[in-house]
Scaffold this motif. Structure first.
Motif, PDB file in Angstrom:
ATOM      1  N   VAL A  57       4.751  10.381   2.683  1.00  0.00           N
ATOM      2  CA  VAL A  57       4.055   9.302   2.002  1.00  0.00           C
ATOM      3  C   VAL A  57       4.273   8.042   2.829  1.00  0.00           C
ATOM      4  O   VAL A  57       5.395   7.737   3.239  1.00  0.00           O
ATOM      5  CB  VAL A  57       4.546   9.126   0.547  1.00  0.00           C
ATOM      6  CG1 VAL A  57       6.042   8.883   0.473  1.00  0.00           C
ATOM      7  CG2 VAL A  57       3.787   8.005  -0.156  1.00  0.00           C
ATOM      8  N   ALA A  58       3.177   7.344   3.138  1.00  0.00           N
ATOM      9  CA  ALA A  58       3.233   6.142   3.971  1.00  0.00           C
ATOM     10  C   ALA A  58       3.219   4.909   3.071  1.00  0.00           C
ATOM     11  O   ALA A  58       2.375   4.791   2.173  1.00  0.00           O
ATOM     12  CB  ALA A  58       2.058   6.104   4.941  1.00  0.00           C
ATOM     13  N   CYS A  92       0.834  -1.208   0.000  1.00  0.00           N
ATOM     14  CA  CYS A  92       0.000   0.000   0.000  1.00  0.00           C
ATOM     15  C   CYS A  92       0.864   1.252   0.000  1.00  0.00           C
ATOM     16  O   CYS A  92       1.960   1.273   0.573  1.00  0.00           O
ATOM     17  CB  CYS A  92      -0.949   0.015   1.198  1.00  0.00           C
ATOM     18  SG  CYS A  92      -0.167  -0.231   2.803  1.00  0.00           S
ATOM     19  N   VAL A  93       0.347   2.270  -0.664  1.00  0.00           N
ATOM     20  CA  VAL A  93       1.004   3.573  -0.767  1.00  0.00           C
ATOM     21  C   VAL A  93      -0.049   4.641  -0.533  1.00  0.00           C
ATOM     22  O   VAL A  93      -1.133   4.599  -1.128  1.00  0.00           O
ATOM     23  CB  VAL A  93       1.645   3.771  -2.154  1.00  0.00           C
ATOM     24  CG1 VAL A  93       2.241   5.163  -2.278  1.00  0.00           C
ATOM     25  CG2 VAL A  93       2.696   2.706  -2.434  1.00  0.00           C
ATOM     26  N   GLU A  94       0.244   5.608   0.335  1.00  0.00           N
ATOM     27  CA  GLU A  94      -0.724   6.661   0.647  1.00  0.00           C
ATOM     28  C   GLU A  94      -0.002   7.986   0.865  1.00  0.00           C
ATOM     29  O   GLU A  94       0.803   8.119   1.780  1.00  0.00           O
ATOM     30  CB  GLU A  94      -1.522   6.296   1.902  1.00  0.00           C
ATOM     31  CG  GLU A  94      -2.450   7.366   2.416  1.00  0.00           C
ATOM     32  CD  GLU A  94      -3.877   7.283   1.881  1.00  0.00           C
ATOM     33  OE1 GLU A  94      -4.090   6.558   0.892  1.00  0.00           O
ATOM     34  OE2 GLU A  94      -4.759   7.915   2.454  1.00  0.00           O
ATOM     35  N   ARG A 145       5.699  -6.426   7.527  1.00  0.00           N
ATOM     36  CA  ARG A 145       4.961  -6.019   8.724  1.00  0.00           C
ATOM     37  C   ARG A 145       5.196  -4.570   9.129  1.00  0.00           C
ATOM     38  O   ARG A 145       4.681  -4.121  10.143  1.00  0.00           O
ATOM     39  CB  ARG A 145       5.310  -6.924   9.927  1.00  0.00           C
ATOM     40  CG  ARG A 145       5.312  -8.396   9.620  1.00  0.00           C
ATOM     41  CD  ARG A 145       5.520  -9.246  10.853  1.00  0.00           C
ATOM     42  NE  ARG A 145       6.738  -8.937  11.581  1.00  0.00           N
ATOM     43  CZ  ARG A 145       7.275  -9.744  12.482  1.00  0.00           C
ATOM     44  NH1 ARG A 145       6.686 -10.889  12.759  1.00  0.00           N
ATOM     45  NH2 ARG A 145       8.364  -9.409  13.132  1.00  0.00           N
ATOM     46  N   ARG A 146       5.957  -3.819   8.371  1.00  0.00           N
ATOM     47  CA  ARG A 146       6.315  -2.468   8.767  1.00  0.00           C
ATOM     48  C   ARG A 146       5.677  -1.419   7.858  1.00  0.00           C
ATOM     49  O   ARG A 146       5.310  -1.675   6.711  1.00  0.00           O
ATOM     50  CB  ARG A 146       7.834  -2.282   8.743  1.00  0.00           C
ATOM     51  CG  ARG A 146       8.574  -3.225   9.677  1.00  0.00           C
ATOM     52  CD  ARG A 146      10.067  -2.918   9.632  1.00  0.00           C
ATOM     53  NE  ARG A 146      10.812  -3.754  10.546  1.00  0.00           N
ATOM     54  CZ  ARG A 146      11.433  -4.875  10.193  1.00  0.00           C
ATOM     55  NH1 ARG A 146      11.380  -5.293   8.944  1.00  0.00           N
ATOM     56  NH2 ARG A 146      12.110  -5.579  11.097  1.00  0.00           N
ATOM     57  N   ILE A 147       5.592  -0.196   8.405  1.00  0.00           N
ATOM     58  CA  ILE A 147       5.161   0.977   7.647  1.00  0.00           C
ATOM     59  C   ILE A 147       6.343   1.929   7.586  1.00  0.00           C
ATOM     60  O   ILE A 147       6.909   2.305   8.624  1.00  0.00           O
ATOM     61  CB  ILE A 147       3.968   1.674   8.316  1.00  0.00           C
ATOM     62  CG1 ILE A 147       2.795   0.694   8.466  1.00  0.00           C
ATOM     63  CG2 ILE A 147       3.537   2.897   7.519  1.00  0.00           C
ATOM     64  CD1 ILE A 147       1.770   1.138   9.472  1.00  0.00           C
TER      65      ILE A 147
END
Length: 387
Positions: free
Chosen positions: A228-229, A217-219, A235-237
């Protein structure tokens, strides 16, 4: 259906940036457990069910993503059927009331304004900011990112730079000029300029440089910030400042399985979902978890995540075919609803695979959810009176 089909063991795990989770309580580095019991301050009702008139649901009907446009006037869906369907709120979704049941049952063909056929199964769609709801972007199972002009109903942009590996997520920045980003099974997040033919690559980031873990995922920060997350199968962000993408500016470590979604609740708060059956809310400035949300079932599929910012509500699907709503203040769900079958026989157990809040309003809300059987359901909520 959007299943997690990759293998993502942690190799040479790095030290966590947060206090480790307590395996019994799931708490750690978070605020103290609230003494106040979770309560629902909203009345939610099913107002519309949109399904196919074909006899029987098939896996090819599965809805994988649901997205409102920036004006909350149109809804787009995409998934396994290789179609982007566009619905008008005014014509199809709002004030859908049947005198007898209070629920209106519609056929996709009647409710849908129009659809665009796509060359591959879709994993992500996003309305392009600043386009006046005219342009929508998509990412697919073949590793291609495309844009479509919805007035002309033709593709106007195509980018194939992930080596044919599935693109799980794409997003647009919320400043001018707009730039795009995509995350893929190839272990990279790529940032590109949609104004350039073929999407000139501005940067390539490999969050996990050891294991080359898939990016799920990219946000972009929708409030105009530079963060940008990026959520990964390790398991990490990872949080990156778009002005300097060489190294992440923050690392959020707390989930026990692959991170499938990240959503900004406000300019400094991120909500994440993972296939460990948890949602987590994070403070990106303090780099710590605020709260963990449990109740839904999620161990292997993408079940959607959406946040209603003005109402402080979170929603996700579940592998037991239910829609869950959480209030950001409490870790337990405040509302759970089983998914209607739309009058169709079910060939296999279904699950809720996509959700999206309409952002408009304060006292009234709308939540749309899509299922693995292709059924779209509209829920409307109203804040309860204090009396």
């Amino acid at each position: 259906m959007k299943n997690l089909s990759f293998h993502s063991p942690l190799q040479n795990p790095q030290p966590s940036t947060t206090t480790p989770l307590n395996p019994e309580t799931g708490q750690g580095g978070e605020e103290k457990e609230e003494l106040e019991k979770a309560r629902c301050e909203w009345d939610f009702n099913l107002s519309a069910v949109i399904c196919s008139s074909d006899a029987g649901a098939t896996p090819s009907d599965a809805i994988g993503v649901v997205e409102f446009d920036q004006n909350d006037s149109f809804l787009a869906t995409g998934g396994i059927a290789r179609k982007i369907r566009i619905y008008s709120l005014e014509k199809s979704l709002e004030s859908c009331e049947n005198v007898e049941t209070g629920v209106k049952f519609l056929d996709h063909a009647a409710a849908c304004e129009f659809y665009i056929c796509t060359p591959a199964k879709l994993s992500s769609i996003k309305w392009k900011p600043g386009s006046g709801s005219r342009v929508i972007g998509s990412a697919d199972y073949d590793g291609v990112v495309m844009e479509y002009d919805l007035e002309k109903r033709v593709p106007v942009f195509e980018r194939d730079e992930h080596g044919g590996r599935r693109v799980w997520s794409m997003d647009y920045s919320h400043w001018d000029p707009t730039i795009g980003a995509s995350g893929s099974d190839d272990g990279t997040m790529q940032m590109w300029d949609p104004r350039c033919d073929g999407g000139k690559c501005l940067a390539v980031v490999q969050p996990n440089r050891v294991a080359r873990s898939p990016v799920c995922c990219v946000e972009f920060n929708p409030f105009g910030g530079t963060l940008v997350a990026v959520g990964c199968a390790d398991r990490r962000i990872y949080g990156y400042d778009v002005r300097n993408l060489e190294n992440p500016v923050l690392l959020l470590d707390g989930h026990q399985q692959a991170v499938t979604y990240t959503k900004f609740l406000d300019s400094r708060t991120v909500v994440s979902s993972a296939v460990d059956g948890c949602l987590m809310m994070w403070d990106t400035e303090d780099r710590r978890p605020i709260r963990t949300y449990r109740g839904h079932v999620n161990s292997r599929r993408f079940v959607g995540l959406s946040v209603w910012r003005s109402g402080g509500l979170l929603s996700c699907g579940s592998e037991n075919n239910q829609v869950f709503v959480y209030d950001k203040r409490w870790g337990e769900p405040i509302w759970v609803r089983g998914f209607e079958q739309g009058g169709q026989p079910r060939r296999e157990p279904g699950f809720v695979s996509g959700v999206c809040w309409r952002q408009a309003g304060d006292e009234r809300c709308m939540l749309v959810a899509g299922g693995s059987d292709g059924v779209l359901q509209v829920f409307e909520g109203e804040r309860k009176s204090c009396s």
